[in-house]
Design a protein around this motif. Structure first.
Motif, PDB file in Angstrom:
ATOM      1  N   GLY A 197       3.154  12.063  -3.383  1.00  0.00           N
ATOM      2  CA  GLY A 197       3.356  10.820  -2.311  1.00  0.00           C
ATOM      3  C   GLY A 197       2.271   9.931  -2.463  1.00  0.00           C
ATOM      4  N   ALA A 198       1.390  10.563  -2.325  1.00  0.00           N
ATOM      5  CA  ALA A 198       0.189   9.810  -2.433  1.00  0.00           C
ATOM      6  C   ALA A 198      -0.191   8.452  -3.340  1.00  0.00           C
ATOM      7  CB  ALA A 198      -1.568  10.263  -2.127  1.00  0.00           C
ATOM      8  N   LEU A 199       0.051   8.899  -5.126  1.00  0.00           N
ATOM      9  CA  LEU A 199       0.383   7.677  -6.081  1.00  0.00           C
ATOM     10  C   LEU A 199       0.626   6.638  -5.256  1.00  0.00           C
ATOM     11  CD1 LEU A 199       0.641  10.348  -8.835  1.00  0.00           C
ATOM     12  CD2 LEU A 199      -1.543  10.037  -8.148  1.00  0.00           C
ATOM     13  N   PRO A 200       2.048   6.138  -5.050  1.00  0.00           N
ATOM     14  CA  PRO A 200       2.276   4.577  -5.483  1.00  0.00           C
ATOM     15  C   PRO A 200       1.071   3.560  -4.703  1.00  0.00           C
ATOM     16  CG  PRO A 200       3.992   6.243  -4.732  1.00  0.00           C
ATOM     17  CD  PRO A 200       2.723   6.485  -4.200  1.00  0.00           C
ATOM     18  N   VAL A 201       0.680   4.431  -3.109  1.00  0.00           N
ATOM     19  CA  VAL A 201      -0.794   4.155  -2.614  1.00  0.00           C
ATOM     20  C   VAL A 201      -2.149   3.695  -3.019  1.00  0.00           C
ATOM     21  CG1 VAL A 201      -2.064   3.511  -0.238  1.00  0.00           C
ATOM     22  CG2 VAL A 201       0.423   4.041  -0.584  1.00  0.00           C
ATOM     23  N   SER A 202      -2.126   5.282  -3.563  1.00  0.00           N
ATOM     24  CA  SER A 202      -3.451   5.115  -4.366  1.00  0.00           C
ATOM     25  C   SER A 202      -4.009   4.481  -5.180  1.00  0.00           C
ATOM     26  CB  SER A 202      -3.750   6.907  -4.685  1.00  0.00           C
ATOM     27  OG  SER A 202      -3.025   7.881  -5.626  1.00  0.00           O
ATOM     28  N   LEU A 203      -2.567   4.217  -6.052  1.00  0.00           N
ATOM     29  CA  LEU A 203      -3.276   3.738  -7.399  1.00  0.00           C
ATOM     30  C   LEU A 203      -3.482   2.449  -7.280  1.00  0.00           C
ATOM     31  CD1 LEU A 203      -0.516   5.547  -9.472  1.00  0.00           C
ATOM     32  CD2 LEU A 203      -2.782   5.362 -10.165  1.00  0.00           C
ATOM     33  N   VAL A 204      -2.402   1.261  -6.005  1.00  0.00           N
ATOM     34  CA  VAL A 204      -3.310   0.218  -6.039  1.00  0.00           C
ATOM     35  C   VAL A 204      -4.256   0.212  -5.128  1.00  0.00           C
ATOM     36  CG1 VAL A 204      -2.750  -1.137  -3.964  1.00  0.00           C
ATOM     37  CG2 VAL A 204      -0.180  -0.511  -5.681  1.00  0.00           C
ATOM     38  N   VAL A 205      -4.851   1.164  -4.609  1.00  0.00           N
ATOM     39  CA  VAL A 205      -6.279   1.149  -4.009  1.00  0.00           C
ATOM     40  C   VAL A 205      -7.132   1.006  -5.105  1.00  0.00           C
ATOM     41  CG1 VAL A 205      -7.822   2.671  -2.828  1.00  0.00           C
ATOM     42  CG2 VAL A 205      -5.412   2.015  -2.264  1.00  0.00           C
ATOM     43  N   GLY A 206      -6.892   2.022  -6.586  1.00  0.00           N
ATOM     44  CA  GLY A 206      -7.744   2.242  -7.569  1.00  0.00           C
ATOM     45  C   GLY A 206      -7.499   1.292  -8.482  1.00  0.00           C
ATOM     46  N   GLY A 207      -6.862  -0.334  -7.935  1.00  0.00           N
ATOM     47  CA  GLY A 207      -6.806  -0.882  -8.881  1.00  0.00           C
ATOM     48  C   GLY A 207      -5.861  -1.017 -10.063  1.00  0.00           C
TER      49      GLY A 207
END
Length: 408
Positions: free
Chosen positions: A257-267
Motif C-alpha cells: 500500500g505504501a509503494l505508489p507514494v514511496s516510489l514517487v518519493v524515491g524518484g
C-alpha cells in the motif's frame, strides 16, 4: 439474602488501589515494541525538518540519489506505520490498566476517573510540548482519544471491531489534502523564527492537531484494547498463529500500500495527478494501520524467541519502552535545538539522509539514557509524574501545596 452484593462490598472494602505495573512484572514483548516504536517515530518525524522548495508527502524531492533512497525506505516502512503501532500499544496499555483496577476490586466509575486524570495529564503535557518544543506533538491527541475512548472500554468485542472498521473505512476515503505538496519547514509554527513569536503561531495550530488528530488513531486504539483484554502481547505462546499471521499479512499490506507514494518519493515514478493522489494518500495511511499491527506482532514474536536469554541490547531497548514518554520528549529536545531558526538552524544544512542519521543517533542516545535509568532502578521523570497524578492525585496535590508554602 443474595450473597453477590455482599461479596462485592466485602471485596471493595478489602481491596487497595492498584498502582502501575512494577518494572519486574512487565512482559518483554510490549516494552520491546515500544522501544523500537520510538526509533520509527524519530525517523518518521525527521524529514519534515529538511527545508526544500519541492516537497512531496513531507519529503524533499530535490535531494541527492541517497536522499531519494532513504526517503523511499522511510516512506515504505515507517511513515504512517509507526504511529499506528503507537496506537495499538496505547490501547493495549489502557486495557492493562483496566484489568489491574478491576482485579483490585474497583468499580467502573473510579476507573473512568483514573483514566480521565491520565488523559488530562497527556493533554496538558502535549500542549506544553507543542508550545515549547515540537508542534507535531501527538500526546494531546492521545489524551483526547483516551478521554473519549473511556466509554469504549466496556464495549463487547464485536463493537470494538465494528467501530474500528468503520473509522478505518472513513479515513480511507479520497481526500484532496492527504499529501503535502509544500515545505513544512517554511511553516513558522513548525520552525519559529523568534522565541516569543512561536507561541502566537503554535497556539493557533495546536488545538486543531489535538482536536482532530486522534481520529486517525481510533482504529489501532480499539484493536489494542481488544488485544489487551486477551493479553496477546504478554502471552505470545498462546497466540502464535494469530501473531504470525498478523505480522506477515499486516506488513505485506503496509508495504504494498505504501509503494505508489514511496516510489514517487524515491524518484522512481513521476508525480501522479491530483485526483490520483486524493486516492493514493489515504490508501498509504490506511494500509499503514495494518503495518502498525504487523510491527507489534513481529516484535513480540522476536521477544518470545529471546525469552529468558535477555542480553544487554534487548534489556536496553525494553528500558526505552518502559520510559517511552521521557524518551519521546527527549527526541523533541534534539529537534528543537537542531532545527529551530534561533538556535542551530540546521534545516537548510542537513538532508533527508543526514536527518535520518540524526534520528537514529538520537534514538541510540535515548537507549543509553534509558538503560542507565534501568540500572539505577529509576522509572523516568515523566513516567513518575504521570503515575503520581493518575494514581495518587490527592497526595500529589498536597505535595504541590506544601512545596508552594515552603517556597513562600
Amino acid at each position: 439474602m443474595d450473597a453477590a452484593p455482599a461479596r462485592r462490598a466485602l471485596t471493595g472494602a478489602m481491596s487497595t488501589p492498584a498502582g502501575p505495573t512494577g518494572l519486574s512484572e512487565r512482559a518483554l514483548g510490549p516494552d520491546l515494541a515500544r522501544g523500537f516504536m520510538l526509533l520509527f517515530i524519530a525517523l518518521a518525524n525527521s524529514h519534515y525538518f529538511v527545508y526544500s522548495d519541492r516537497v512531496f508527502g513531507g519529503f524533499p524531492t530535490d535531494g541527492s540519489a541517497p536522499d531519494r533512497v532513504v526517503g523511499l525506505l522511510i516512506s515504505t516502512f515507517v511513515d504512517g506505520r509507526a504511529f499506528p503501532m503507537f496506537g495499538v500499544l496505547f490501547g493495549y496499555g489502557v486495557a492493562q490498566i483496566v484489568r489491574r483496577q478491576r482485579e483490585s476490586g474497583k468499580d467502573w466509575w473510579p476507573i473512568r476517573k483514573l483514566l480521565w486524570r491520565r488523559a488530562l495529564v497527556l493533554i496538558v503535557l502535549g500542549f506544553l510540548h507543542a508550545m515549547l518544543l515540537y508542534i507535531g506533538d501527538i500526546l494531546a491527541a492521545y489524551g483526547v482519544l483516551l478521554f473519549l475512548g473511556v466509554w469504549a472500554l466496556r464495549w463487547k468485542d464485536r463493537w470494538l471491531f465494528i467501530v474500528a472498521a468503520f473509522v478505518l473505512i472513513l479515513t480511507s476515503l479520497p481526500s484532496e489534502d492527504s499529501l503535502a505538496t509544500s515545505s513544512d519547514a517554511a511553516d513558522p509554527a513548525m520552525l519559529p523564527p523568534h522565541f516569543l513569536g512561536q507561541f502566537a503561531d503554535r497556539i493557533v495550530v495546536q488545538p486543531s492537531i489535538a482536536g482532530l488528530g486522534w481520529i486517525g488513531f481510533v482504529t489501532p486504539f480499539l484493536i489494542g484494547v481488544w488485544a489487551g483484554r486477551r493479553r496477546i502481547l504478554e502471552r505470545p505462546a498462546q497466540h502464535l498463529t494469530l501473531l504470525r499471521t498478523t505480522a506477515l499479512v499486516g506488513l505485506t499490506i503496509a508495504v504494498v500500500g505504501a509503494l505508489p507514494v514511496s516510489l514517487v518519493v524515491g524518484g522512481v515514478l513521476t508525480r501522479p495527478s491530483d485526483h490520483a493522489l486524493s486516492v493514493l494518500g489515504p490508501l498509504h495511511d490506511a494500509t499503514g494501520v495494518f503495518g502498525g499491527f504487523g510491527y507489534a506482532a513481529l516484535i513480540v514474536l522476536i521477544a518470545r524467541r529471546v525469552g529468558d536469554r535477555q542480553g544487554p541490547v534487548s534489556l536496553a531497548i525494553a528500558a526505552v519502552g518502559q520510559r517511552s514518554l521521557t524518551c519521546y520528549l527527549s527526541q523533541s529536545v534534539v529537534w528543537a535545538v537542531a532545527f529551530t531558526p534561533y538556535l542551530l538552524d540546521l534545516s537548510r544544512t542537513l538532508t533527508t539522509t543526514t536527518t535520518a542519521l540524526l534520528a537514529v543517533t538520537t534514538w541510540l542516545a535515548t537507549v543509553l539514557l534509558a538503560d542507565r535509568m534501568r540500572r539505577a532502578n529509576y522509572r523516568g521523570p515523566f513516567e513518575l509524574l504521570i503515575r503520581r497524578i493518575t494514581y495518587q492525585p490527592r497526595r500529589t496535590a498536597a505535595t504541590l501545596s506544601r512545596n508552594s508554602g515552603n517556597r513562600a
